[in-house]
Scaffold this active site. Structure first.
Site, PDB file in Angstrom:
ATOM      1  N   GLU A  60       0.825  -1.212   0.000  1.00 37.61           N
ATOM      2  CA  GLU A  60       0.000   0.000   0.000  1.00 37.61           C
ATOM      3  C   GLU A  60       0.862   1.266   0.000  1.00 37.61           C
ATOM      4  O   GLU A  60       0.736   2.096   0.900  1.00 37.61           O
ATOM      5  CB  GLU A  60      -0.886   0.011   1.241  1.00 37.61           C
ATOM      6  CG  GLU A  60      -1.748  -1.221   1.412  1.00 37.61           C
ATOM      7  CD  GLU A  60      -2.718  -1.138   2.590  1.00 37.61           C
ATOM      8  OE1 GLU A  60      -3.779  -1.753   2.521  1.00 37.61           O
ATOM      9  OE2 GLU A  60      -2.395  -0.443   3.593  1.00 37.61           O
TER      10      GLU A  60
ATOM     11  N   ARG B  15       3.647   7.503  -0.026  1.00 36.49           N
ATOM     12  CA  ARG B  15       4.799   8.418  -0.076  1.00 36.49           C
ATOM     13  C   ARG B  15       5.850   8.010  -1.125  1.00 36.49           C
ATOM     14  O   ARG B  15       6.310   8.848  -1.912  1.00 36.49           O
ATOM     15  CB  ARG B  15       5.457   8.427   1.304  1.00 36.49           C
ATOM     16  CG  ARG B  15       6.491   9.491   1.506  1.00 36.49           C
ATOM     17  CD  ARG B  15       7.130   9.359   2.892  1.00 36.49           C
ATOM     18  NE  ARG B  15       6.163   9.255   3.954  1.00 36.49           N
ATOM     19  CZ  ARG B  15       5.574  10.296   4.556  1.00 36.49           C
ATOM     20  NH1 ARG B  15       5.898  11.509   4.212  1.00 36.49           N
ATOM     21  NH2 ARG B  15       4.682  10.104   5.521  1.00 36.49           N
TER      22      ARG B  15
ATOM     23  N   TYR C  25       4.843  17.897  12.172  1.00 35.71           N
ATOM     24  CA  TYR C  25       5.745  16.974  12.872  1.00 35.71           C
ATOM     25  C   TYR C  25       7.205  17.227  12.591  1.00 35.71           C
ATOM     26  O   TYR C  25       7.999  16.309  12.467  1.00 35.71           O
ATOM     27  CB  TYR C  25       5.391  15.497  12.685  1.00 35.71           C
ATOM     28  CG  TYR C  25       4.691  15.056  11.437  1.00 35.71           C
ATOM     29  CD1 TYR C  25       3.447  14.434  11.527  1.00 35.71           C
ATOM     30  CD2 TYR C  25       5.252  15.223  10.173  1.00 35.71           C
ATOM     31  CE1 TYR C  25       2.795  13.992  10.403  1.00 35.71           C
ATOM     32  CE2 TYR C  25       4.591  14.771   9.031  1.00 35.71           C
ATOM     33  CZ  TYR C  25       3.368  14.162   9.159  1.00 35.71           C
ATOM     34  OH  TYR C  25       2.714  13.717   8.040  1.00 35.71           O
TER      35      TYR C  25
ATOM     36  N   CYS D 134      -0.457  33.764  10.188  1.00 35.13           N
ATOM     37  CA  CYS D 134      -0.360  34.384  11.506  1.00 35.13           C
ATOM     38  C   CYS D 134      -0.235  33.312  12.598  1.00 35.13           C
ATOM     39  O   CYS D 134      -1.170  33.086  13.375  1.00 35.13           O
ATOM     40  CB  CYS D 134      -1.604  35.244  11.710  1.00 35.13           C
ATOM     41  SG  CYS D 134      -1.402  36.418  13.018  1.00 35.13           S
TER      42      CYS D 134
ATOM     43  N   ARG E 198       3.563  19.703   6.767  1.00 35.33           N
ATOM     44  CA  ARG E 198       4.403  18.667   7.405  1.00 35.33           C
ATOM     45  C   ARG E 198       5.470  19.234   8.348  1.00 35.33           C
ATOM     46  O   ARG E 198       5.649  18.724   9.456  1.00 35.33           O
ATOM     47  CB  ARG E 198       5.047  17.768   6.347  1.00 35.33           C
ATOM     48  CG  ARG E 198       4.051  16.921   5.563  1.00 35.33           C
ATOM     49  CD  ARG E 198       4.742  15.945   4.603  1.00 35.33           C
ATOM     50  NE  ARG E 198       5.464  14.910   5.316  1.00 35.33           N
ATOM     51  CZ  ARG E 198       6.780  14.849   5.411  1.00 35.33           C
ATOM     52  NH1 ARG E 198       7.549  15.772   4.834  1.00 35.33           N
ATOM     53  NH2 ARG E 198       7.358  13.890   6.090  1.00 35.33           N
TER      54      ARG E 198
HETATM   55  C1  LIG Z   1      -3.280   1.707   6.130  1.00 37.36           C
HETATM   56  C2  LIG Z   1      -2.301   2.528   5.375  1.00 37.36           C
HETATM   57  N1  LIG Z   1      -1.782   2.022   4.255  1.00 37.36           N
HETATM   58  C3  LIG Z   1      -0.893   2.715   3.521  1.00 37.36           C
HETATM   59  C4  LIG Z   1      -0.467   3.969   3.904  1.00 37.36           C
HETATM   60  C5  LIG Z   1       0.537   4.695   3.067  1.00 37.36           C
HETATM   61  O1  LIG Z   1       1.749   4.878   3.731  1.00 37.36           O
HETATM   62  P1  LIG Z   1       2.964   5.554   2.992  1.00 37.36           P
HETATM   63  O2  LIG Z   1       2.477   6.799   2.365  1.00 37.36           O
HETATM   64  O3  LIG Z   1       3.949   5.823   4.059  1.00 37.36           O
HETATM   65  O4  LIG Z   1       3.475   4.565   1.990  1.00 37.36           O
HETATM   66  C6  LIG Z   1      -0.973   4.525   5.074  1.00 37.36           C
HETATM   67  C7  LIG Z   1      -0.488   5.817   5.543  1.00 37.36           C
HETATM   68  O5  LIG Z   1      -0.147   6.035   6.660  1.00 37.36           O
HETATM   69  C8  LIG Z   1      -1.923   3.787   5.826  1.00 37.36           C
HETATM   70  O6  LIG Z   1      -2.440   4.272   6.955  1.00 37.36           O
END
Ligand SMILES: Cc1ncc(COP(=O)(O)O)c(C=O)c1O
Length: 479
Positions: free
Chosen positions: A337, A340, A380, A406, A376
């Site tokens: 999944e 980033r 954090y 502001c 971002r």
């Molecule tokens: C369940 C799940 N899958 C995939 C991602 C994607 O993560 P990343 O963008 O770090 O690859 C996230 C993001 O936090 C997520 O919560």
């Protein structure tokens, strides 16, 4: 502090595990071919202490690069020319070919495996971008009903989509079931809602159990999701309860896999291997109860080189190679999944300098972009590389790069060595493709910026309109 979100320097915490044979902690010798069973494993934080051989270092390869003339280019396009030609600044500037290259890297890594690349739409929900990713073969990872609707609008194959989330709403679940997307089970009440959704939709739903493996992803706390105190996933001690519930609902639920997502900005692939080992152990247990599981979903989370300082970070190939054998050993299909690592490095937020000031001890470059467009760093303390788009022989000083919002939290970068820019100079914040535009707001009524990409032929194309003041007023019409 700026380094926190992506820190590479990590002091491992004690290896706190209770194993049957503590003298041979399984993580020190991964034994995937032996089908390990770790029934009595008490899961605390799994800490990866090994180093993995990564793909040999290459020269920093980025769609944004400084050319010999001292100007910044996106593929073949001079960013200064883009600044001069667009009607509104700041703006997001992407490289479409870089998006393609990033997907290709995952596809190459996954060759020989039965797999789904589920692009995490939360990272960037620009319709044109997600259409492009779909055409390249991606599925989608969704965390809301609207993300599901967007994926459907972009033509995604629902059977390559996964609906995640710790607070999924019944209506959204009904839509997910109707469309035939995979649904991850996150909690007891989530399971109850999924059963209800299946009954309403009159259709059985393919579910995966999102197990919290309690693995320390060694990232900033705000982007860690797979450790014990996270709000996500089911507690592994409750696994049997969930299996019994699934068995009790044969007309509604079809358990097809197990899922985990450890966190984001992960820069050590051993962490994924540790998690995959734990997950196949759960899969063994689940199969032993008669379920025919076919999917291991190891989530997203691979980090990228935000520092541009020559660090050798793991590639998708490194990631997949560390889990490949484990997946194959159980005859599983792999779902990943990534968000980033598919989209972050394809984009810059392009700003112009409004002015330079000093308070005597600190120097500030004030730009037109801000925490409203890109939160971002404020949220954090994330580091994103900053540079000017044009050559300069002005004196180099240390600056905080700040916006006009502001809030003292409104900064894009702290303590950056930069040539003192004159008013109007272009300045980019790099690696802004993920969790930047999708997390933007209209705070201070700074309307969301337009987005452009550079196409394969070098042309600059708008892929999202900038929001306007009239858009804001529309929310109050006819009240
Ligand atoms: C369940 C799940 N899958 C995939 C991602 C994607 O993560 P990343 O963008 O770090 O690859 C996230 C993001 O936090 C997520 O919560």
């Amino acid at each position: 502090m700026a380094a926190v979100a992506n820190s590479l320097s990590y002091s491992p915490s004690p290896f706190t595990k209770s194993l049957k044979n503590p003298s041979k902690p399984f993580l020190s010798k991964p034994c995937v071919t032996l089908k390990p069973s770790f029934k009595n494993l008490r899961l605390t934080a799994v800490v990866s202490e090994k180093t993995t051989t990564l793909t040999p270092p290459k020269a920093f390869d980025h769609c944004f690069s400084k050319s010999d003339d001292g100007f910044l280019y996106c593929e073949g396009l001079k960013v200064q020319d883009a600044i001069d030609s667009v009607e509104k600044r700041p703006f997001y500037l992407y490289s479409k070919p870089q998006i393609t290259r990033n997907v290709e890297a995952y596809k190459q890594a996954l060759e020989g495996l039965d797999s789904i690349i589920g692009y995490a739409i939360k990272a960037n929900n620009n319709l044109k971008i997600i259409e492009h990713l779909r055409k390249l073969g991606c599925g989608a990872v969704l965390v809301s009903g609207n993300e599901l609707r967007l994926a459907l609008k972009a033509g995604y194959d629902p059977t390559k989509c996964i609906f995640n989330g710790n607070g999924k709403l019944l209506d959204d679940l009904v839509l997910a079931v109707q469309e035939g997307v995979f649904v991850n089970v996150d909690s007891e009440f989530d399971l109850e809602n999924i059963v209800a959704a299946s009954r309403i939709a009159g259709k059985k739903v393919n579910v995966l159990l999102r197990i919290n493996p309690d693995v320390d992803p060694q990232v900033h706390a705000y982007v860690a999701t797979g450790n014990k105190n996270s709000k996500f996933g089911i507690r592994n001690e409750k696994l049997q309860w969930f299996l019994d519930e699934v068995k009790a609902h044969p007309n509604e639920l079809n358990l097809v896999g197990a899922h985990c997502h450890l966190g984001s900005t992960i820069t050590k692939v051993d962490i994924f291997r540790d998690a995959a080992l734990l997950m196949v152990n759960y899969i063994d247990q689940i199969r032993a109860e008669g379920f025919e599981l076919s999917y291991l979903n190891i989530g997203g989370g691979l980090g990228i080189d935000y520092y541009h300082a020559g660090a050798i970070l793991p590639t998708p190939m490194d990631l997949i190679n560390t889990v490949r054998e484990i997946v194959v050993s159980r005859g599983l299909k792999l779902i990943i999944e990534p968000g980033r690592s598919l989209i972050a490095n394809t984009c810059c937020l392009v700003n112009r300098v409004t002015g330079v000031k000093t308070n005597g001890t600190k120097n500030f470059i004030v730009i037109d972009g801000s925490m409203s467009e890109l939160i971002r760093p404020s949220l954090y303390d994330a580091y994103q590389h900053i540079e000017l788009v044009s050559p300069s022989d002005a004196e180099i000083s240390t600056f905080d790069v700040v916006g006009p919002v502001c809030e003292s939290a409104d900064f894009l970068g702290k303590n950056r060595e930069l040539p003192t820019p004159s008013k109007g100079t272009g300045l980019v914040v790099h690696d802004a493709g993920a969790y930047c535009m999708s997390m933007s707001s209209t705070y201070n009524l700074k309307m969301r910026p337009p987005e452009y990409w550079v196409e394969e032929d070098g042309s600059l194309v708008k892929i999202r309109h900038g929001e306007t003041f009239d858009d804001h007023l529309r929310f109050f019409e006819c009240l």
